[in-house]
Scaffold this active site. Structure first.
Site, PDB file in Angstrom:
ATOM      1  N   SER A   9       0.841  -1.202   0.000  1.00 53.96           N
ATOM      2  CA  SER A   9       0.000   0.000   0.000  1.00 53.96           C
ATOM      3  C   SER A   9       0.873   1.248   0.000  1.00 53.96           C
ATOM      4  CB  SER A   9      -0.896   0.004   1.237  1.00 53.96           C
ATOM      5  OG  SER A   9      -1.477   1.288   1.372  1.00 53.96           O
ATOM      6  N   HIS A  34      -1.312  -1.210  -4.252  1.00 55.19           N
ATOM      7  CA  HIS A  34      -2.577  -0.814  -3.635  1.00 55.19           C
ATOM      8  C   HIS A  34      -2.575   0.694  -3.398  1.00 55.19           C
ATOM      9  CE1 HIS A  34      -6.185  -1.638  -1.202  1.00 55.19           C
ATOM     10  NE2 HIS A  34      -5.722  -0.746  -0.335  1.00 55.19           N
ATOM     11  N   ASP A  36      -4.639   3.863  -1.887  1.00 58.87           N
ATOM     12  CA  ASP A  36      -5.699   4.282  -0.970  1.00 58.87           C
ATOM     13  C   ASP A  36      -6.077   5.726  -1.227  1.00 58.87           C
ATOM     14  OD1 ASP A  36      -6.058   1.947   0.814  1.00 58.87           O
ATOM     15  OD2 ASP A  36      -3.933   2.284   1.210  1.00 58.87           O
ATOM     16  N   MET A  38      -8.498   8.780  -0.442  1.00 56.43           N
ATOM     17  CA  MET A  38      -9.374   9.217   0.658  1.00 56.43           C
ATOM     18  C   MET A  38      -9.812  10.657   0.423  1.00 56.43           C
ATOM     19  SD  MET A  38      -7.088   7.936   3.849  1.00 56.43           S
ATOM     20  CE  MET A  38      -6.335   6.325   3.876  1.00 56.43           C
ATOM     21  N   HIS A  66      -8.356   1.603  -4.151  1.00 56.91           N
ATOM     22  CA  HIS A  66      -9.286   1.456  -3.029  1.00 56.91           C
ATOM     23  C   HIS A  66      -9.822   2.845  -2.702  1.00 56.91           C
ATOM     24  CE1 HIS A  66      -9.666   0.387   1.557  1.00 56.91           C
ATOM     25  NE2 HIS A  66     -10.835   0.584   0.987  1.00 56.91           N
ATOM     26  N   MET A  68     -11.849   5.308  -0.664  1.00 60.90           N
ATOM     27  CA  MET A  68     -12.505   5.607   0.617  1.00 60.90           C
ATOM     28  C   MET A  68     -13.089   7.014   0.510  1.00 60.90           C
ATOM     29  SD  MET A  68      -9.622   3.831   2.968  1.00 60.90           S
ATOM     30  CE  MET A  68      -8.508   3.793   1.574  1.00 60.90           C
ATOM     31  N   MET A 137     -11.976  -5.081   5.227  1.00 62.26           N
ATOM     32  CA  MET A 137     -11.149  -4.185   6.058  1.00 62.26           C
ATOM     33  C   MET A 137     -10.892  -4.876   7.381  1.00 62.26           C
ATOM     34  SD  MET A 137     -10.331  -1.318   4.446  1.00 62.26           S
ATOM     35  CE  MET A 137      -9.318  -0.938   5.855  1.00 62.26           C
ATOM     36  N   ASP A 172      -7.089  -6.019   4.286  1.00 60.87           N
ATOM     37  CA  ASP A 172      -6.442  -4.708   4.274  1.00 60.87           C
ATOM     38  C   ASP A 172      -6.457  -4.104   5.673  1.00 60.87           C
ATOM     39  OD1 ASP A 172      -5.426  -2.272   3.580  1.00 60.87           O
ATOM     40  OD2 ASP A 172      -7.124  -1.636   2.348  1.00 60.87           O
ATOM     41  N   GLY A 173      -5.255  -3.973   6.236  1.00 52.61           N
ATOM     42  CA  GLY A 173      -5.116  -3.328   7.541  1.00 52.61           C
ATOM     43  C   GLY A 173      -4.457  -4.229   8.562  1.00 52.61           C
TER      44      GLY A 173
END
Ligand code: DX5
Ligand code: ZN
Length: 213
Positions: A9, A34, A36, A38, A66, A68, A137, A172-173
């Site tokens: 990520s 990946h 992210d 946001m 991804h 968000m 998640m 993920d996480g």
């Protein structure tokens, strides 16, 4: 079963040297990158959007986006322009999930749906023919470096029962060497890794350590 893929990520990378970081994880054996994105509304944080990723152009890794954000449908064309491999949207942000998943596929990308930790997976029954990826998640979204929620292990098993063997299940996480094997045994086949890769000096060793025996 699908081959297990490792997706570093970019959120955990050195933002002052993104181009180098992307090349480095590629050479270190990453399967996907990946990304992210946001918006400061769906999650209490801002990261980067399509513009920044476009400037990074040239990365040969498949881009796993991804989103968000509260309005994922509005990102369909910008994400397509990145020639993304997959576009993953949160069910909690989609009033018309089936419509959006179909639109993502129609644009030639893999369609993914992400679930926050408190979201029940049962709705997957009604969209299982419309998706290629389920992203579970394993922390509350918005930040890297959080502790893995072990209560998500039975949820991954339930997701696998609901969608069958074909779709990929991404976790993920808080994914690391300590839980990778259990996650794969539960049914995951894409491991997103932020800090467990980018905080290490040797990215190749960090990626290799995540691959299950
Ligand atoms: C969190 C993001 C994750 C994050 C994972 O909202 O979706 O992809 O980068 O970071 P780590 O692996 O450090 O928990
Ligand atoms: Zn993510």
């Amino acid at each position: 079963m699908n081959r297990v893929l490792i997706a570093p990520s970019l959120l955990a990378a050195d933002f002052s040297n993104l181009h180098h970081e992307v090349q480095a994880v590629h050479q270190a054996g990453a399967d996907w990158l990946h990304l992210d994105m946001m918006d400061g509304h769906f999650v209490p944080n801002l990261s980067f959007g399509p513009l920044v990723v476009q400037k990074l152009a040239g990365g040969a890794l498949p881009l796993d986006v991804h989103l968000m954000v509260t309005n994922p449908a509005e990102y369909l064309q910008p994400v397509k322009k990145l020639q993304a491999h997959s576009m993953v949207v949160h069910v909690e942000a989609c009033v018309h999930l089936q419509r959006l998943l179909s639109a993502i596929r129609a644009e030639g990308m893999l369609a993914g749906v992400a679930l926050n930790p408190s979201t029940s997976p049962e709705f997957l029954e009604y969209v299982k023919d419309d998706l290629d990826i389920v992203l579970v998640m394993t922390v509350n979204p918005g930040f890297g470096g959080q502790a893995f929620l072990s209560s998500m292990l039975p949820k991954i098993k339930r997701v696998r029962q609901l969608v069958g063997s074909q779709p990929r299940i991404t976790v993920d996480g808080g994914v690391g060497e300590n839980n990778a094997k259990a996650l794969v045994e539960a049914g995951a086949d894409v491991l997103v890794a932020g800090n467990s890769v980018f905080s290490q000096a040797d990215y190749a060793a960090a990626i290799a350590a995540l691959r299950p025996l």
